[in-house]
Design a protein around this motif. Sequence first.
Motif, PDB file in Angstrom:
ATOM      1  N   ARG A  30     104.056 -23.763 -26.571  1.00  0.00           N
ATOM      2  CA  ARG A  30     105.240 -23.089 -27.089  1.00  0.00           C
ATOM      3  C   ARG A  30     105.440 -21.779 -26.339  1.00  0.00           C
ATOM      4  N   ASN A  31     106.574 -21.630 -25.776  1.00  0.00           N
ATOM      5  CA  ASN A  31     106.987 -20.434 -25.067  1.00  0.00           C
ATOM      6  C   ASN A  31     106.077 -20.077 -23.891  1.00  0.00           C
ATOM      7  N   ASN A  32     105.834 -21.043 -23.022  1.00  0.00           N
ATOM      8  CA  ASN A  32     105.062 -20.798 -21.804  1.00  0.00           C
ATOM      9  C   ASN A  32     105.739 -19.764 -20.909  1.00  0.00           C
ATOM     10  N   ARG A  33     107.060 -19.761 -20.918  1.00  0.00           N
ATOM     11  CA  ARG A  33     107.780 -18.814 -20.057  1.00  0.00           C
ATOM     12  C   ARG A  33     107.507 -17.377 -20.487  1.00  0.00           C
ATOM     13  N   LEU A  34     107.521 -17.118 -21.780  1.00  0.00           N
ATOM     14  CA  LEU A  34     107.244 -15.763 -22.265  1.00  0.00           C
ATOM     15  C   LEU A  34     105.810 -15.366 -21.933  1.00  0.00           C
ATOM     16  N   PHE A  35     104.879 -16.316 -22.055  1.00  0.00           N
ATOM     17  CA  PHE A  35     103.489 -16.036 -21.702  1.00  0.00           C
ATOM     18  C   PHE A  35     103.370 -15.694 -20.217  1.00  0.00           C
ATOM     19  N   LEU A  36     104.035 -16.453 -19.350  1.00  0.00           N
ATOM     20  CA  LEU A  36     103.974 -16.178 -17.921  1.00  0.00           C
ATOM     21  C   LEU A  36     104.618 -14.828 -17.598  1.00  0.00           C
ATOM     22  N   GLU A  37     105.677 -14.484 -18.309  1.00  0.00           N
ATOM     23  CA  GLU A  37     106.282 -13.158 -18.147  1.00  0.00           C
ATOM     24  C   GLU A  37     105.283 -12.062 -18.545  1.00  0.00           C
ATOM     25  N   ALA A  38     104.484 -12.321 -19.585  1.00  0.00           N
ATOM     26  CA  ALA A  38     103.459 -11.349 -20.002  1.00  0.00           C
ATOM     27  C   ALA A  38     102.420 -11.168 -18.907  1.00  0.00           C
ATOM     28  N   VAL A  39     101.999 -12.272 -18.292  1.00  0.00           N
ATOM     29  CA  VAL A  39     101.027 -12.185 -17.198  1.00  0.00           C
ATOM     30  C   VAL A  39     101.622 -11.397 -16.036  1.00  0.00           C
ATOM     31  N   LEU A  40     102.865 -11.665 -15.714  1.00  0.00           N
ATOM     32  CA  LEU A  40     103.517 -10.933 -14.625  1.00  0.00           C
ATOM     33  C   LEU A  40     103.675  -9.453 -14.965  1.00  0.00           C
ATOM     34  N   TRP A  41     103.888  -9.133 -16.239  1.00  0.00           N
ATOM     35  CA  TRP A  41     103.980  -7.724 -16.652  1.00  0.00           C
ATOM     36  C   TRP A  41     102.637  -7.029 -16.432  1.00  0.00           C
ATOM     37  N   ILE A  42     101.553  -7.697 -16.801  1.00  0.00           N
ATOM     38  CA  ILE A  42     100.215  -7.128 -16.611  1.00  0.00           C
ATOM     39  C   ILE A  42      99.943  -6.905 -15.131  1.00  0.00           C
ATOM     40  N   VAL A  43     100.272  -7.883 -14.303  1.00  0.00           N
ATOM     41  CA  VAL A  43     100.040  -7.770 -12.867  1.00  0.00           C
ATOM     42  C   VAL A  43     100.896  -6.664 -12.261  1.00  0.00           C
ATOM     43  N   ARG A  44     102.158  -6.606 -12.669  1.00  0.00           N
ATOM     44  CA  ARG A  44     103.092  -5.629 -12.110  1.00  0.00           C
ATOM     45  C   ARG A  44     102.734  -4.205 -12.483  1.00  0.00           C
ATOM     46  N   THR A  45     102.287  -3.974 -13.709  1.00  0.00           N
ATOM     47  CA  THR A  45     102.004  -2.614 -14.169  1.00  0.00           C
ATOM     48  C   THR A  45     100.568  -2.197 -13.948  1.00  0.00           C
ATOM     49  N   GLY A  46      99.657  -3.163 -13.832  1.00  0.00           N
ATOM     50  CA  GLY A  46      98.249  -2.830 -13.686  1.00  0.00           C
ATOM     51  C   GLY A  46      97.632  -2.343 -14.981  1.00  0.00           C
ATOM     52  N   SER A  47      98.301  -2.583 -16.089  1.00  0.00           N
ATOM     53  CA  SER A  47      97.821  -2.134 -17.393  1.00  0.00           C
ATOM     54  C   SER A  47      96.743  -3.071 -17.923  1.00  0.00           C
ATOM     55  N   PRO A  48      95.890  -2.562 -18.812  1.00  0.00           N
ATOM     56  CA  PRO A  48      94.935  -3.458 -19.473  1.00  0.00           C
ATOM     57  C   PRO A  48      95.669  -4.350 -20.475  1.00  0.00           C
ATOM     58  N   TRP A  49      95.030  -5.463 -20.834  1.00  0.00           N
ATOM     59  CA  TRP A  49      95.658  -6.405 -21.756  1.00  0.00           C
ATOM     60  C   TRP A  49      96.000  -5.754 -23.086  1.00  0.00           C
ATOM     61  N   ARG A  50      95.216  -4.804 -23.525  1.00  0.00           N
ATOM     62  CA  ARG A  50      95.471  -4.147 -24.819  1.00  0.00           C
ATOM     63  C   ARG A  50      96.802  -3.398 -24.846  1.00  0.00           C
ATOM     64  N   ASP A  51      97.336  -3.058 -23.679  1.00  0.00           N
ATOM     65  CA  ASP A  51      98.608  -2.336 -23.610  1.00  0.00           C
ATOM     66  C   ASP A  51      99.814  -3.259 -23.490  1.00  0.00           C
ATOM     67  N   LEU A  52      99.603  -4.554 -23.630  1.00  0.00           N
ATOM     68  CA  LEU A  52     100.705  -5.506 -23.551  1.00  0.00           C
ATOM     69  C   LEU A  52     101.726  -5.214 -24.653  1.00  0.00           C
ATOM     70  N   PRO A  53     103.007  -5.049 -24.313  1.00  0.00           N
ATOM     71  CA  PRO A  53     104.017  -4.770 -25.338  1.00  0.00           C
ATOM     72  C   PRO A  53     104.084  -5.873 -26.399  1.00  0.00           C
ATOM     73  N   ALA A  54     104.409  -5.489 -27.603  1.00  0.00           N
ATOM     74  CA  ALA A  54     104.473  -6.427 -28.736  1.00  0.00           C
ATOM     75  C   ALA A  54     105.490  -7.534 -28.505  1.00  0.00           C
ATOM     76  N   LEU A  55     106.468  -7.303 -27.640  1.00  0.00           N
ATOM     77  CA  LEU A  55     107.467  -8.315 -27.315  1.00  0.00           C
ATOM     78  C   LEU A  55     106.818  -9.611 -26.838  1.00  0.00           C
ATOM     79  N   PHE A  56     105.664  -9.502 -26.170  1.00  0.00           N
ATOM     80  CA  PHE A  56     104.984 -10.663 -25.624  1.00  0.00           C
ATOM     81  C   PHE A  56     104.005 -11.291 -26.599  1.00  0.00           C
ATOM     82  N   GLY A  57     103.852 -10.737 -27.770  1.00  0.00           N
ATOM     83  CA  GLY A  57     102.933 -11.272 -28.770  1.00  0.00           C
ATOM     84  C   GLY A  57     101.612 -10.521 -28.777  1.00  0.00           C
ATOM     85  N   ASN A  58     100.645 -11.078 -29.483  1.00  0.00           N
ATOM     86  CA  ASN A  58      99.336 -10.462 -29.608  1.00  0.00           C
ATOM     87  C   ASN A  58      98.625 -10.462 -28.254  1.00  0.00           C
ATOM     88  N   TRP A  59      98.115  -9.314 -27.840  1.00  0.00           N
ATOM     89  CA  TRP A  59      97.476  -9.207 -26.531  1.00  0.00           C
ATOM     90  C   TRP A  59      96.235 -10.085 -26.432  1.00  0.00           C
TER      91      TRP A  59
END
Length: 122
Positions: A30-59
């Motif tokens: 369910r919602n693989n695209r949103l998950f892949l966007e979350a991975v790309l956000w982590i890669v693009r920003t260099g942030s730790p997983w704990r800083d993943l925005p709530a828009l992408f769900g639970n880190w």
Amino acid sequence: MERFVLTDAQWSKIEPHCLGKPTDPGRSGRNNRLFLEAVLWIVRTGSPWRDLPALFGNWSTAFRRFRDWREADVFKRIFDALSGEADMEYAMVDATIVKVHRHGQGAKGGLRARPLVVPGAE
């Protein structure tokens, strides 16, 4: 945050290589695209997983899913599928992005500008 990285054309090439389908029992795709966007956000920003925005769900859930995909070589399959049609846009080299090493710029140990001395011109 409504701005995403993947276009519809890119997603249509990636989607068949993702794990799970919405009809699968247990962990679904369910919602693989949103998950892949979350991975790309982590890669693009260099942030730790704990800083993943709530828009992408639970880190933590996103990280576990990332780990599962990594172990199942999903990212390698996606890369292989997308690299078959490489556009050479990023392989282009031109003088606006190439920097000369400091020795080539006349720094210490490099080229030196010497005044032209003509004998008898004084």
